[in-house]
Design a protein around this motif. Structure first.
Motif, mmCIF file in Angstrom:
data_model
loop_
_atom_site.group_PDB
_atom_site.id
_atom_site.type_symbol
_atom_site.label_atom_id
_atom_site.label_comp_id
_atom_site.label_asym_id
_atom_site.label_seq_id
_atom_site.Cartn_x
_atom_site.Cartn_y
_atom_site.Cartn_z
ATOM 1 N N ARG A 74 0.832 -1.219 0.000
ATOM 2 C CA ARG A 74 0.000 0.000 0.000
ATOM 3 C C ARG A 74 0.855 1.253 0.000
ATOM 4 O O ARG A 74 0.528 2.245 -0.668
ATOM 5 C CB ARG A 74 -0.943 -0.023 1.207
ATOM 6 C CG ARG A 74 -2.058 -1.057 1.049
ATOM 7 C CD ARG A 74 -2.784 -1.276 2.348
ATOM 8 N NE ARG A 74 -3.916 -2.199 2.220
ATOM 9 C CZ ARG A 74 -4.425 -2.879 3.227
ATOM 10 N NH1 ARG A 74 -3.932 -2.754 4.448
ATOM 11 N NH2 ARG A 74 -5.443 -3.699 3.030
ATOM 12 N N GLY A 75 1.950 1.238 0.723
ATOM 13 C CA GLY A 75 2.840 2.399 0.790
ATOM 14 C C GLY A 75 3.511 2.702 -0.542
ATOM 15 O O GLY A 75 3.923 3.834 -0.794
ATOM 16 N N ASP A 76 3.614 1.699 -1.399
ATOM 17 C CA ASP A 76 4.238 1.902 -2.706
ATOM 18 C C ASP A 76 3.231 2.194 -3.820
ATOM 19 O O ASP A 76 3.584 2.792 -4.836
ATOM 20 C CB ASP A 76 5.061 0.666 -3.108
ATOM 21 C CG ASP A 76 6.328 0.523 -2.275
ATOM 22 O OD1 ASP A 76 6.698 1.479 -1.569
ATOM 23 O OD2 ASP A 76 6.949 -0.559 -2.332
ATOM 24 N N PHE A 77 1.979 1.740 -3.657
ATOM 25 C CA PHE A 77 1.055 1.784 -4.802
ATOM 26 C C PHE A 77 -0.295 2.419 -4.527
ATOM 27 O O PHE A 77 -1.160 2.408 -5.403
ATOM 28 C CB PHE A 77 0.814 0.363 -5.339
ATOM 29 C CG PHE A 77 2.075 -0.320 -5.796
ATOM 30 C CD1 PHE A 77 2.766 0.156 -6.901
ATOM 31 C CD2 PHE A 77 2.573 -1.419 -5.119
ATOM 32 C CE1 PHE A 77 3.925 -0.469 -7.325
ATOM 33 C CE2 PHE A 77 3.743 -2.047 -5.531
ATOM 34 C CZ PHE A 77 4.419 -1.573 -6.639
ATOM 35 N N SER A 78 -0.539 2.921 -3.319
ATOM 36 C CA SER A 78 -1.885 3.394 -3.002
ATOM 37 C C SER A 78 -1.828 4.616 -2.104
ATOM 38 O O SER A 78 -0.908 4.748 -1.286
ATOM 39 C CB SER A 78 -2.648 2.246 -2.314
ATOM 40 O OG SER A 78 -3.814 2.705 -1.687
ATOM 41 N N ILE A 79 -2.826 5.504 -2.258
ATOM 42 C CA ILE A 79 -2.843 6.719 -1.428
ATOM 43 C C ILE A 79 -4.077 6.821 -0.547
ATOM 44 O O ILE A 79 -4.142 7.683 0.320
ATOM 45 C CB ILE A 79 -2.730 8.012 -2.282
ATOM 46 C CG1 ILE A 79 -3.835 8.072 -3.333
ATOM 47 C CG2 ILE A 79 -1.354 8.097 -2.927
ATOM 48 C CD1 ILE A 79 -3.862 9.378 -4.113
ATOM 49 N N HIS A 80 -5.091 5.957 -0.762
ATOM 50 C CA HIS A 80 -6.358 6.148 -0.037
ATOM 51 C C HIS A 80 -6.920 4.848 0.543
ATOM 52 O O HIS A 80 -6.857 3.806 -0.110
ATOM 53 C CB HIS A 80 -7.395 6.786 -0.982
ATOM 54 C CG HIS A 80 -8.507 7.449 -0.251
ATOM 55 N ND1 HIS A 80 -9.611 6.757 0.194
ATOM 56 C CD2 HIS A 80 -8.675 8.739 0.133
ATOM 57 C CE1 HIS A 80 -10.427 7.596 0.815
ATOM 58 N NE2 HIS A 80 -9.878 8.803 0.790
ATOM 59 N N ILE A 81 -7.503 4.951 1.731
ATOM 60 C CA ILE A 81 -8.042 3.781 2.440
ATOM 61 C C ILE A 81 -9.128 3.057 1.640
ATOM 62 O O ILE A 81 -9.280 1.844 1.756
ATOM 63 C CB ILE A 81 -8.567 4.202 3.839
ATOM 64 C CG1 ILE A 81 -8.877 2.973 4.710
ATOM 65 C CG2 ILE A 81 -9.789 5.113 3.722
ATOM 66 C CD1 ILE A 81 -9.121 3.301 6.168
ATOM 67 N N SER A 82 -9.869 3.804 0.810
ATOM 68 C CA SER A 82 -10.982 3.173 0.104
ATOM 69 C C SER A 82 -10.556 2.510 -1.213
ATOM 70 O O SER A 82 -11.373 1.894 -1.892
ATOM 71 C CB SER A 82 -12.085 4.196 -0.169
ATOM 72 O OG SER A 82 -11.620 5.153 -1.102
ATOM 73 N N ARG A 83 -9.273 2.643 -1.563
ATOM 74 C CA ARG A 83 -8.722 1.989 -2.773
ATOM 75 C C ARG A 83 -7.361 1.435 -2.383
ATOM 76 O O ARG A 83 -6.331 1.848 -2.902
ATOM 77 C CB ARG A 83 -8.575 3.000 -3.925
ATOM 78 C CG ARG A 83 -9.893 3.516 -4.483
ATOM 79 C CD ARG A 83 -10.647 2.458 -5.303
ATOM 80 N NE ARG A 83 -11.892 2.981 -5.852
ATOM 81 C CZ ARG A 83 -13.053 3.021 -5.204
ATOM 82 N NH1 ARG A 83 -13.138 2.597 -3.947
ATOM 83 N NH2 ARG A 83 -14.131 3.484 -5.797
ATOM 84 N N ASN A 84 -7.398 0.453 -1.455
ATOM 85 C CA ASN A 84 -6.119 0.048 -0.848
ATOM 86 C C ASN A 84 -5.551 -1.260 -1.411
ATOM 87 O O ASN A 84 -4.716 -1.906 -0.780
ATOM 88 C CB ASN A 84 -6.215 0.051 0.684
ATOM 89 C CG ASN A 84 -7.216 -0.951 1.224
ATOM 90 O OD1 ASN A 84 -7.843 -1.683 0.463
ATOM 91 N ND2 ASN A 84 -7.341 -1.017 2.539
ATOM 92 N N ILE A 85 -6.009 -1.639 -2.616
ATOM 93 C CA ILE A 85 -5.312 -2.614 -3.481
ATOM 94 C C ILE A 85 -5.336 -4.077 -3.070
ATOM 95 O O ILE A 85 -5.408 -4.961 -3.910
ATOM 96 C CB ILE A 85 -3.829 -2.199 -3.675
ATOM 97 C CG1 ILE A 85 -3.786 -0.879 -4.397
ATOM 98 C CG2 ILE A 85 -3.045 -3.261 -4.397
ATOM 99 C CD1 ILE A 85 -2.455 -0.536 -4.990
ATOM 100 N N ILE A 86 -5.224 -4.337 -1.768
ATOM 101 C CA ILE A 86 -4.949 -5.714 -1.342
ATOM 102 C C ILE A 86 -5.596 -5.998 0.009
ATOM 103 O O ILE A 86 -5.750 -5.092 0.832
ATOM 104 C CB ILE A 86 -3.404 -5.919 -1.285
ATOM 105 C CG1 ILE A 86 -3.019 -7.363 -0.951
ATOM 106 C CG2 ILE A 86 -2.741 -4.944 -0.322
ATOM 107 C CD1 ILE A 86 -1.524 -7.662 -1.146
ATOM 108 N N HIS A 87 -5.992 -7.257 0.197
ATOM 109 C CA HIS A 87 -6.485 -7.721 1.487
ATOM 110 C C HIS A 87 -5.530 -8.768 2.044
ATOM 111 O O HIS A 87 -5.022 -9.595 1.299
ATOM 112 C CB HIS A 87 -7.878 -8.357 1.336
ATOM 113 C CG HIS A 87 -8.306 -9.103 2.570
ATOM 114 N ND1 HIS A 87 -8.866 -8.471 3.651
ATOM 115 C CD2 HIS A 87 -8.198 -10.409 2.904
ATOM 116 C CE1 HIS A 87 -9.101 -9.376 4.605
ATOM 117 N NE2 HIS A 87 -8.701 -10.557 4.174
ATOM 118 N N ALA A 88 -5.323 -8.743 3.362
ATOM 119 C CA ALA A 88 -4.567 -9.803 4.039
ATOM 120 C C ALA A 88 -5.271 -10.124 5.347
ATOM 121 O O ALA A 88 -5.623 -9.206 6.102
ATOM 122 C CB ALA A 88 -3.134 -9.354 4.316
#
Ligand code: CMP
Length: 144
Positions: free
Chosen positions: A103-117
């Motif tokens: 997320r720190g490399d590819f995303s800026i917003h909580i609502s578009r956070n790319i990945i789930h773990a």
């Protein structure tokens, strides 16, 4: 006990062609891929997966986002994989996620956070059971 976790590349991650990047990070770290598929998540699966967030104001938007395109669901196995993958993924709020994390490399917003773990071993077991049939998980070892 072989620890496993559910990792899902969310629709924004798939649309931004980040699937390979994310798989590469988990492979290079040394985790073992034991399940993978691309799917359009159903309302049922999403309602179950996000059951605890049902009463949050952002819930309807979250479900729309998660249904906006395909998700790549994966099961990764290895020593402390639940904890380690949370560290690799970074803070839920992307604006707080450290550089070097997904997320720190590819995303800026909580609502578009790319990945789930998955956030705990217990939750991981439940989520893996929700997203995968037992026969879709492959037990494999390196042979020489
Ligand atoms: P994740 O932690 O994978 O699962 C819950 C998701 O809800 C979270 O990622 C975000 O995508 C979303 N979420 C959590 N809090 C908010 C918020 N305040 N606004 C929008 N989306 C949120």
């Amino acid at each position: 006990f072989r620890e496993r976790t559910l990792i899902a590349v969310k629709p924004d991650g798939v649309q931004r062609r980040l699937v390979g990047e994310i798989i590469g990070r988990f492979e290079r770290r040394g985790f073992k891929l034991v399940g993978i598929k691309i799917l359009q998540a159903s309302e049922g699966i999403l309602a179950n997966h996000y059951h605890d967030l049902q009463r949050k104001p952002f819930y309807p938007a979250l479900i729309r986002y998660m249904a906006s395109g395909p998700v790549v669901a994966m099961v990764w196995e290895g020593h402390n994989v639940v904890k380690s993958s949370r560290l690799m993924v970074g803070e839920t709020d992307s604006s707080q996620a450290k550089p070097g994390t997904v997320r720190g490399d590819f995303s800026i917003h909580i609502s578009r956070n790319i990945i789930h773990a998955s956030d705990s071993v217990e939750v991981a077991e439940k989520e893996i059971g929700l997203w995968f049939h037992g026969a879709e998980l492959i037990d494999w070892e390196t042979k020489d």
